[in-house]
Design a protein around this motif. Structure first.
Motif, short mmCIF file in Angstrom:
data_model
loop_
_atom_site.label_atom_id
_atom_site.label_comp_id
_atom_site.label_asym_id
_atom_site.label_seq_id
_atom_site.Cartn_x
_atom_site.Cartn_y
_atom_site.Cartn_z
N HIS A 404 -69.56 27.84 66.17
CA HIS A 404 -69.18 27.07 64.98
C HIS A 404 -70.35 27.01 63.99
N GLU A 405 -71.55 26.82 64.48
CA GLU A 405 -72.73 26.78 63.62
C GLU A 405 -73.06 28.18 63.11
N GLN A 406 -72.93 29.18 63.98
CA GLN A 406 -73.26 30.54 63.58
C GLN A 406 -72.35 31.06 62.47
N GLN A 407 -71.07 30.66 62.50
CA GLN A 407 -70.15 31.14 61.47
C GLN A 407 -70.56 30.67 60.08
N ALA A 408 -70.95 29.41 59.96
CA ALA A 408 -71.40 28.90 58.65
C ALA A 408 -72.68 29.59 58.21
N LEU A 409 -73.60 29.79 59.12
CA LEU A 409 -74.86 30.45 58.77
C LEU A 409 -74.64 31.92 58.42
N ALA A 410 -73.72 32.57 59.13
CA ALA A 410 -73.45 33.98 58.85
C ALA A 410 -72.84 34.15 57.46
N GLN A 411 -71.92 33.26 57.08
CA GLN A 411 -71.32 33.32 55.75
C GLN A 411 -72.38 33.12 54.68
N GLN A 412 -73.26 32.17 54.91
CA GLN A 412 -74.32 31.91 53.94
C GLN A 412 -75.25 33.11 53.82
N ALA A 413 -75.57 33.74 54.92
CA ALA A 413 -76.46 34.91 54.90
C ALA A 413 -75.82 36.08 54.16
N VAL A 414 -74.51 36.28 54.32
CA VAL A 414 -73.83 37.37 53.62
C VAL A 414 -73.85 37.14 52.12
N GLU A 415 -73.60 35.93 51.70
CA GLU A 415 -73.59 35.62 50.27
C GLU A 415 -74.98 35.85 49.65
N VAL A 416 -76.03 35.43 50.33
CA VAL A 416 -77.40 35.64 49.82
C VAL A 416 -77.72 37.12 49.76
N ALA A 417 -77.33 37.87 50.80
CA ALA A 417 -77.63 39.31 50.84
C ALA A 417 -76.90 40.06 49.73
N LYS A 418 -75.65 39.67 49.45
CA LYS A 418 -74.91 40.35 48.38
C LYS A 418 -75.53 40.09 47.02
N ARG A 419 -75.99 38.87 46.81
CA ARG A 419 -76.65 38.56 45.55
C ARG A 419 -77.95 39.36 45.41
N GLN A 420 -78.68 39.49 46.52
CA GLN A 420 -79.91 40.29 46.50
C GLN A 420 -79.60 41.75 46.20
N GLN A 421 -78.49 42.25 46.76
CA GLN A 421 -78.10 43.63 46.51
C GLN A 421 -77.78 43.86 45.02
N GLN A 422 -77.06 42.93 44.43
CA GLN A 422 -76.71 43.06 43.02
C GLN A 422 -77.97 43.11 42.15
N LEU A 423 -78.92 42.25 42.44
CA LEU A 423 -80.16 42.24 41.67
C LEU A 423 -80.94 43.52 41.86
N ALA A 424 -80.95 44.05 43.10
CA ALA A 424 -81.70 45.28 43.38
C ALA A 424 -81.07 46.47 42.66
N GLU A 425 -79.73 46.53 42.63
CA GLU A 425 -79.08 47.65 41.94
C GLU A 425 -79.30 47.56 40.43
N GLN A 426 -79.22 46.38 39.88
CA GLN A 426 -79.49 46.22 38.45
C GLN A 426 -80.92 46.65 38.11
N SER A 427 -81.85 46.26 38.95
CA SER A 427 -83.24 46.64 38.73
C SER A 427 -83.42 48.15 38.84
N TYR A 428 -82.69 48.77 39.78
CA TYR A 428 -82.81 50.22 39.97
C TYR A 428 -82.23 50.98 38.78
N ARG A 429 -81.05 50.52 38.29
CA ARG A 429 -80.47 51.19 37.12
C ARG A 429 -81.36 51.07 35.89
N ALA A 430 -82.03 49.95 35.80
CA ALA A 430 -82.91 49.74 34.64
C ALA A 430 -84.25 50.43 34.80
N GLY A 431 -84.47 51.07 35.96
CA GLY A 431 -85.74 51.77 36.19
C GLY A 431 -86.88 50.85 36.51
N LEU A 432 -86.59 49.61 36.91
CA LEU A 432 -87.65 48.66 37.21
C LEU A 432 -88.06 48.68 38.68
#
Length: 479
Positions: A404-432
């Motif tokens: 029960h605790e792991q499910q909430a933490l896993a969902q939170q971790a996925v959301e943070v990781a996806k946001r990090q991925q979006q920022l990394a791709e934007q930075s890569y497209r911009a050549g940063l």
């Protein structure tokens, strides 16, 4: 029985009974004591669990709401060879009990024979038979009965009937084990599908990043190393997908085998659609652990083993005392067939027999002590089963609470990781940033999604573990 036979038998019986009084019968030594389940500390996990839960239903796997799973389990319970073996052992135990029951009942046999013989002219047979052939015919009915004064046969029958109960409990245990194995493999198949989905999404994203890398390389904005790095991760992603497809194929074959079918039937197994209501399987019955003894087939089997061992002790003790058998016969016998049914051809007899072991070099004494030791073994196995049962229930509850605790933490971790991925791709497209940063972010999302799928499958696994630990839905008879 004729009066003269009784008169002849009485002195012998009196002597044997006197000797029986002096027989070296020693008390059997048993040291083990049955454990009271209520005396065990159930532990925090069981005490903290909700006590409004019901005992598992006989078809507990239907709570996962997958019709295909229901068909697989039903097929297995109907035709799986290992379960059929357990059921055949029940029939075997019933047959053995029938043999033991027969020893407590009178036995009646009939026999008839005829032979043509030539009698010697120079022997004791007088004329007109001497030197001639003649038929000799007989027909008899024989009856016998073991009085079983000390109950040895009755004790052996009780032990045999207990063995029937043991076999029945073990058949139920085989049924529970089989159903649990199918559900476990089916949950694993569902997990492999979820991981496969994640791996395919990851592969598509890697392909997109590779296309971006090639365009940037052609424009002189990236190095060839960036391109080669993305190509390497693409091959790695395809390898992961192939490994997952291998796992799914093997699980289908295993499920088909558990269902009592050939590997080809595994090819028809579609993707699982398992679902379990939130919180289901996290409660235990209020009567735990007292009633756990009757719901767990392994504990029931151990209880019956104790009863069987006790009956065998009684049989071993009875072997020290005189054994009295009564036999009788009646029939007709004649030379030639013409007088076979005459009244003068009748014959009858009574043959009482008494036996008593006087000296056997300690064989009976050691047999008795052996049965006492086997009784102790049965009791300690029963005690171990109780400890193991409570441990399995507690383990399942600990896992359920943790998930029960792991499910909430896993969902939170996925959301943070996806946001990090979006920022990394934007930075890569911009050549940063370089390609490695984007790759690392994408792999982080993949890993977190996989962990989320694993946690979701654990919820289903833990439900299976708890249902198995609670006995699987059929309450058995206790002695």
């Amino acid at each position: 029985m004729p009066r003269n036979a009784i008169t002849a038998l009485l002195p012998v019986a009196s002597l044997l009974l006197l000797l029986a009084g002096c027989a070296p019968l020693e008390p059997v030594h048993t040291e083990a004591r049955k454990l009271n389940a209520a005396s065990l500390d159930a532990g925090k996990a069981i005490r903290a669990a909700s006590t409004d839960g019901a005992w598992p239903d006989a078809h507990w796997w239907q709570a996962l709401h997958d019709a295909q799973l229901d068909r697989l389990v039903d097929s297995a319970l109907a035709q799986q060879p290992t379960l059929n073996i357990a059921l055949a052992r029940v029939r075997q135990a019933e047959a053995v009990a029938g043999l033991s029951r027969a020893s407590t009942q009178p036995r009646v046999d009939a026999a008839a024979s005829a032979s043509r013989d030539r009698y010697s002219a120079n022997s004791t047979v007088p004329p007109p038979l001497a030197g001639n052939y003649a038929w000799k015919a007989s027909a008899t009915v024989n009856a016998g009965y073991d009085l079983d004064l000390w109950g040895r046969n009755r004790q052996l029958l009780a032990a045999a009937l207990d063995e029937v109960q043991i076999a029945s409990a073990e058949a139920q245990l085989a049924r529970l084990t089989l159903a649990s194995a199918i559900v476990h493999n089916y949950v694993q198949l569902a997990l492999q599908y979820a991981l496969h989905d994640s791996a395919e999404l990851s592969l598509a994203q890697r392909q997109r990043l590779l296309d971006i890398s090639r365009k940037r390389y052609q424009a002189g904005l990236a190095s060839e190393l960036d391109v080669r790095s993305m190509e390497t991760t693409l091959a790695s992603g395809r390898r992961d997908i192939e490994q997952l497809e291998e796992s799914m194929a093997l699980l289908r074959i295993q499920l088909a085998a558990l269902s009592g079918k050939g590997p080809g039937d595994g090819d028809t197994i579609a993707r699982p659609v398992l679902s379990l209501a939130a919180g289901q399987g996290s409660a235990v019955p209020a009567s735990l652990p007292a009633e756990l003894l009757g719901h767990r087939p392994d504990i029931v089997a151990q209880r019956w083993r104790i009863e069987a061992a006790g009956a065998r002790i009684g049989a071993a003790q009875a072997a020290f005392y005189p054994n009295i058998n009564l036999s009788a016969y009646a029939g007709v016998q004649s030379l030639g067939f013409s007088h076979l049914l005459d009244g003068h051809s009748a014959m009858a007899g009574v043959m009482p027999a008494i036996s008593l072991p006087l000296f056997d070099a300690g064989r009976l004494r050691n047999q008795l002590q052996e049965q006492g030791a086997l009784y102790d073994v049965a009791v300690e196995q029963y005690n171990a089963s109780i400890v193991q049962a409570l441990s399995e229930v507690a383990n399942a509850l600990v896992r359920i609470n943790s998930v029960h605790e792991q499910q909430a933490l896993a969902q939170q971790a996925v959301e943070v990781a996806k946001r990090q991925q979006q920022l990394a791709e934007q930075s890569y497209r911009a050549g940063l940033s370089d390609a490695q940063t984007a790759i690392s972010a994408q792999l982080t999302v993949l890993n977190e999604e996989q962990q989320q799928a694993v946690v979701a499958s654990k919820q289903l696994e833990n439900y299976t573990l708890l249902m198995t630990a609670l006995g699987g839905g059929i309450k058995l008879e206790l002695p």
